[in-house]
Motif scaffolding. Structure first.
Motif, PDB file in Angstrom:
ATOM      1  N   PRO A  52       0.841  -1.200   0.000  1.00  0.00           N
ATOM      2  CA  PRO A  52       0.000   0.000   0.000  1.00  0.00           C
ATOM      3  C   PRO A  52       0.876   1.251   0.000  1.00  0.00           C
ATOM      4  O   PRO A  52       2.065   1.191   0.350  1.00  0.00           O
ATOM      5  N   VAL A  53       0.293   2.375  -0.385  1.00  0.00           N
ATOM      6  CA  VAL A  53       1.064   3.612  -0.507  1.00  0.00           C
ATOM      7  C   VAL A  53       1.798   3.947   0.793  1.00  0.00           C
ATOM      8  O   VAL A  53       2.989   4.291   0.788  1.00  0.00           O
ATOM      9  N   THR A  54       1.111   3.811   1.917  1.00  0.00           N
ATOM     10  CA  THR A  54       1.742   4.126   3.207  1.00  0.00           C
ATOM     11  C   THR A  54       2.930   3.218   3.480  1.00  0.00           C
ATOM     12  O   THR A  54       4.000   3.673   3.903  1.00  0.00           O
ATOM     13  N   GLY A  55       2.747   1.928   3.227  1.00  0.00           N
ATOM     14  CA  GLY A  55       3.838   0.986   3.450  1.00  0.00           C
ATOM     15  C   GLY A  55       5.014   1.247   2.531  1.00  0.00           C
ATOM     16  O   GLY A  55       6.178   1.143   2.950  1.00  0.00           O
ATOM     17  N   ARG A  59       5.884   4.129   1.266  1.00  0.00           N
ATOM     18  CA  ARG A  59       6.570   5.342   1.740  1.00  0.00           C
ATOM     19  C   ARG A  59       7.440   5.045   2.946  1.00  0.00           C
ATOM     20  O   ARG A  59       8.549   5.581   3.081  1.00  0.00           O
ATOM     21  N   ARG A  60       6.961   4.189   3.828  1.00  0.00           N
ATOM     22  CA  ARG A  60       7.753   3.838   5.000  1.00  0.00           C
ATOM     23  C   ARG A  60       9.016   3.079   4.607  1.00  0.00           C
ATOM     24  O   ARG A  60      10.092   3.315   5.149  1.00  0.00           O
ATOM     25  N   THR A  70      10.553   3.267   1.701  1.00  0.00           N
ATOM     26  CA  THR A  70      11.440   4.226   1.055  1.00  0.00           C
ATOM     27  C   THR A  70      12.149   5.098   2.082  1.00  0.00           C
ATOM     28  O   THR A  70      13.351   5.379   1.968  1.00  0.00           O
TER      29      THR A  70
END
Length: 249
Positions: free
Chosen positions: A89-92, A94-95, A97
């Motif tokens: 997911p986008v949040t995961g 970003r984390r 990265t």
């Protein structure tokens, strides 16, 4: 098979299945070549688990070649981080990265650090009494192989991996580090063949193991060179930019 070999087989199986699940769940079609490379790396790990059960020096050197050099390169060329970023997911994503950009990861993946971790232990293990002291301790051997697997993965990732890496140096620097690794393996293998060091194994086994390190190491490092050069995109500058640079602007 020892229980440590069983753990290695489970690790190879788990990595292969996990990668397959991620590839199947990717929103966009995933490269079959990348998949084949990663699964090939898992197969090499499984082969190493069953190849060294006799405890001989030759078998140990084959395991070192597979676990520390060939398998990590194949796994890295499968681009698992890119695949994971695609499926999280986008949040995961970003984390993940953000984690890759932390100072700790940058330090761990510095070329000098990965060289010290992946190549530095080789002369220590084979040219000092360490190998004999480890002896038949299968737990110690498993920990050594785990170290070489992780360090080899870092080495291949930073030098030639398709996945994003923090602070990856320019190609000439990476070629220099790879050249130093080639030279180190060549010197250690030739020293082993000549009987330099404290290794107390039969001469025929020692020389056979040294031959495996010399030629097998060359093969693994040539694969890395090919992957590095294939991904090299030299920066292009326009004639105007070159004239401005020549004028010091």
């Amino acid at each position: 098979m020892s229980h440590h070999g069983g753990y290695a087989l489970l690790l190879a199986l788990g990595l292969g299945v996990g990668y397959g699940v991620l590839a199947a769940g990717s929103a966009r079609p995933w490269s079959r070549w990348r998949t084949a490379s990663f699964q090939g790396g898992c197969l090499l790990l499984a082969l190493a688990a069953v190849w060294g059960q006799d405890g001989s020096f030759v078998s140990s050197m084959r395991q070192h070649l597979l676990v520390g050099m060939l398998a990590p390169t194949a796994l890295v060329l499968g681009a698992p981080v890119t695949l994971l970023l695609r499926t999280l997911p986008v949040t995961g994503a970003r984390r993940l990265t953000g984690l890759l950009r932390t100072r700790a990861i940058r330090t761990l993946t510095h070329p000098l650090t990965v060289f010290a971790l992946a190549v530095g232990p080789v002369p220590v293990l084979y040219l000092t009494p360490l190998y004999d002291r480890v002896g038949g301790d299968t737990t110690a051997h498993s920990l050594i192989h785990l170290h070489f697997l992780l360090a080899g993965y870092l080495f291949a990732w930073i030098l030639a991996g398709p996945d994003p890496a923090p602070g990856r140096p320019e190609v000439p620097v990476r070629l220099l580090v790879l050249g130093a690794a080639v030279a180190t393996h060549a010197v250690v293998s030739q020293a082993l063949y000549a009987g330099v060091g404290a290794l107390s194994v039969p001469t025929a086994d020692r020389q056979a193991g040294a031959t495996i390190m010399y030629y097998g190491g060359d093969l693994a490092e040539l694969v890395l060179v090919a992957a590095l050069i294939a991904d090299w995109r030299p920066a292009r500058t326009t004639p105007v930019a070159r004239r401005l640079r020549a004028r010091g602007q």
